[in-house]
Design an enzyme around this catalytic site. Structure first.
Site, mmCIF file in Angstrom:
data_model
loop_
_atom_site.group_PDB
_atom_site.id
_atom_site.type_symbol
_atom_site.label_atom_id
_atom_site.label_comp_id
_atom_site.label_asym_id
_atom_site.label_seq_id
_atom_site.Cartn_x
_atom_site.Cartn_y
_atom_site.Cartn_z
ATOM 1 N N THR A 1 24.405 -35.536 -17.870
ATOM 2 C CA THR A 1 23.695 -36.711 -18.381
ATOM 3 C C THR A 1 23.840 -37.882 -17.416
ATOM 4 O O THR A 1 24.947 -38.182 -16.959
ATOM 5 C CB THR A 1 24.237 -37.089 -19.778
ATOM 6 O OG1 THR A 1 24.091 -35.944 -20.616
ATOM 7 C CG2 THR A 1 23.495 -38.267 -20.366
ATOM 8 N N CYS B 1 41.146 -43.600 1.785
ATOM 9 C CA CYS B 1 41.517 -42.270 1.319
ATOM 10 C C CYS B 1 42.704 -41.720 2.096
ATOM 11 O O CYS B 1 43.478 -40.932 1.590
ATOM 12 C CB CYS B 1 40.360 -41.300 1.476
ATOM 13 S SG CYS B 1 38.785 -42.060 1.249
ATOM 14 N N GLY C 1 27.361 -46.364 -4.648
ATOM 15 C CA GLY C 1 27.188 -47.697 -5.220
ATOM 16 C C GLY C 1 28.305 -48.679 -4.924
ATOM 17 O O GLY C 1 28.053 -49.842 -4.619
ATOM 18 N N HIS C 2 29.560 -48.191 -4.987
ATOM 19 C CA HIS C 2 30.660 -49.165 -4.966
ATOM 20 C C HIS C 2 30.909 -49.797 -3.608
ATOM 21 O O HIS C 2 31.757 -50.676 -3.479
ATOM 22 C CB HIS C 2 31.944 -48.555 -5.550
ATOM 23 C CG HIS C 2 32.640 -47.549 -4.690
ATOM 24 N ND1 HIS C 2 33.835 -47.818 -4.076
ATOM 25 C CD2 HIS C 2 32.333 -46.280 -4.352
ATOM 26 C CE1 HIS C 2 34.249 -46.740 -3.397
ATOM 27 N NE2 HIS C 2 33.351 -45.800 -3.558
HETATM 28 N N1 PLP Z 1 31.454 -41.599 3.289
HETATM 29 C C1 PLP Z 1 31.948 -42.716 3.839
HETATM 30 C C2 PLP Z 1 31.541 -43.102 5.217
HETATM 31 C C3 PLP Z 1 32.833 -43.510 3.114
HETATM 32 O O1 PLP Z 1 33.332 -44.617 3.657
HETATM 33 C C4 PLP Z 1 33.198 -43.108 1.804
HETATM 34 C C5 PLP Z 1 34.169 -43.884 1.025
HETATM 35 O O2 PLP Z 1 35.057 -44.520 1.561
HETATM 36 C C6 PLP Z 1 32.632 -41.927 1.289
HETATM 37 C C7 PLP Z 1 31.765 -41.201 2.065
HETATM 38 C C8 PLP Z 1 32.962 -41.463 -0.094
HETATM 39 O O3 PLP Z 1 32.292 -42.254 -1.022
HETATM 40 P P1 PLP Z 1 32.763 -42.237 -2.553
HETATM 41 O O4 PLP Z 1 33.999 -43.054 -2.625
HETATM 42 O O5 PLP Z 1 31.633 -42.860 -3.304
HETATM 43 O O6 PLP Z 1 32.967 -40.826 -2.914
#
Ligand code: PLP
Length: 399
Positions: free
Chosen positions: A244, A332, A207-208
């Site tokens: 939930t 990340c 979603g984000h």
């Molecule tokens: N996959 C991709 C290509 C992403 O860019 C990201 C987040 O940066 C994710 C997976 C992980 O998503 P989430 O932050 O919702 O765990």
């Protein structure tokens, strides 16, 4: 301290909540707080809304409502898809993925490698493209799952998901088809997603990345696909994902999907134009900069730029002090100091890889954001080059 205007250019890390999304969520955070699993009307009303949201999300990717499982994030969807496929085919020991996946896929593959699985990490060329012949040759009777992202989070490079889907569909394997999963976390809301046309078995979304809140995602699982849940507990999501449901965020995700589907074409055109303006301005004002993956199909909102002989983290620091926010790679991995695995896989030269910055736009950016960036960035690059121990002069590395 004087007020500085904030310019957010890191929409692949996360996005602002759309006002319409917040509106859709509020009832579930206020009065409609019932548990959708409760049988009395205060709960079943929430259940009815949740099922409406499920239908809305399903239709935005051309799926059936029962093929949507709510998750907490994209990472959960990616993890679940791969672990499920490996459980479904206990006799198969091979996974195919790419060298440029998000860690949510890559690290699961590495973990399984440690447990005796063979993993093919498909390489990419200097523009970030896959070699489809290598993929075709890697498919074997031992392959349980092919997990290939739809669009890369760092460069925006789009992989030919439809072509891969056709290739896997045409590959006969006794004991059940090779499962095809895509991580569409960065693609949804920016390019069309159609699980039928792409012959997908599983797809993860989050979603984000499309103006819904953090902490909500969904996993599409094609009807009839063998499936093993990651979370075990109650009966929620038909036993496919216990816990939930996050009712407010689900309503928000549905609204975000609806908005994205409605405005997809116009928004892609708007973002593509803005992104091109940004790249043209950077290339003409910042010498020795290169746009990664510029010659191939990319997301309209993403631009990965490498500035030779400077440190990307230093660029980000100076931009930050001017109220401009961008990323040095995927959110990340930033801060780790290690060069981006995506740009490494694309063989971005050592002189440029450390000076890489990702700019990613959303519907809430406009030309004034680009102008503000271009007011600041060329000066930052010039200053850093002057003081950089990496820089050995203006003619040191022409290519
Ligand atoms: N996959 C991709 C290509 C992403 O860019 C990201 C987040 O940066 C994710 C997976 C992980 O998503 P989430 O932050 O919702 O765990």
């Amino acid at each position: 301290m004087k007020d500085i205007r904030h310019v957010y250019l890191d929409n692949n890390a996360t996005t602002a909540l759309a006002p319409e999304v917040l509106e859709a969520m509020l009832p579930f955070l206020k009065d409609n707080y019932g548990n959708p699993s409760s049988t009395y009307s205060f709960g079943s009303r929430v259940r009815a809304s949740l099922e409406k949201s499920r239908s809305c999300i399903a239709s935005s990717i051309n799926a059936l409502p029962e093929e949507i499982i709510f998750t907490s994030c994209g990472t959960e969807g990616d993890n679940t898809a791969i672990f499920s496929a490996l459980k479904a085919y206990p006799d198969r020991r091979h996974i195919i993925t790419t060298a440029v996946e998000h860690p949510a896929v890559l690290n699961v593959c590495r973990l399984m490698e440690g447990q005796g699985y063979e993993v093919t990490y498909l390489k990419v060329d200097s523009q970030g493209r896959l070699d489809m012949d290598v993929l075709a040759a890697a498919l074997s009777d031992d392959t349980a799952i092919v997990s290939v992202m739809y669009a890369n989070n760092e460069t925006g490079v789009i992989f030919p998901i439809e072509e891969i889907g056709r290739m896997i569909e045409g590959r006969n394997v006794s004991g059940g088809k090779i499962l095809f999963h895509t991580d569409a976390v960065q693609a949804l809301g920016k390019v069309p997603v159609d699980v039928e046309r792409f012959n997908l078995d599983m797809l993860s979304l989050s979603g984000h990345k499309l103006h819904a809140p953090k902490g909500i995602g969904a996993l599409y699982v094609r009807k009839g696909t063998p499936f093993y849940p990651l979370l075990i507990g109650g009966h929620q999501e038909n036993g496919r994902r216990s816990g939930t449901e996050n009712t407010a965020s689900i309503a928000g995700l549905a609204m975000a999907c609806e908005l994205a589907a409605k405005g997809l074409k116009e928004e892609a055109a708007y973002l593509g134009k803005l992104r091109d303006e940004l790249e043209t301005a950077i290339l003409s004002t910042c010498p020795r900069s290169i746009v990664n993956g510029r010659d191939v199909q990319r997301l309209p909102n993403t631009s990965s730029v490498s500035f030779e002989h400077i440190d990307g983290e230093a660029i980000l620091m100076f931009l930050d002090s001017n109220g401009i926010y961008a990323a040095s790679g995927s959110a990340c991995s930033s801060g780790s100091g290690a060069p981006s695995h995506v740009l490494e896989a694309m063989s971005v030269p050592a002189s440029a890889i450390h000076g890489s910055v990702r700019f990613s736009l959303s519907r809430y950016n406009d030309r004034s954001d680009i102008e503000r960036l271009i007011d600041v960035l060329p000066g930052v690059i010039k200053k850093l080059r002057e003081i950089s121990p990496l820089s050995t002069g203006p003619f040191s590395c022409a290519h």
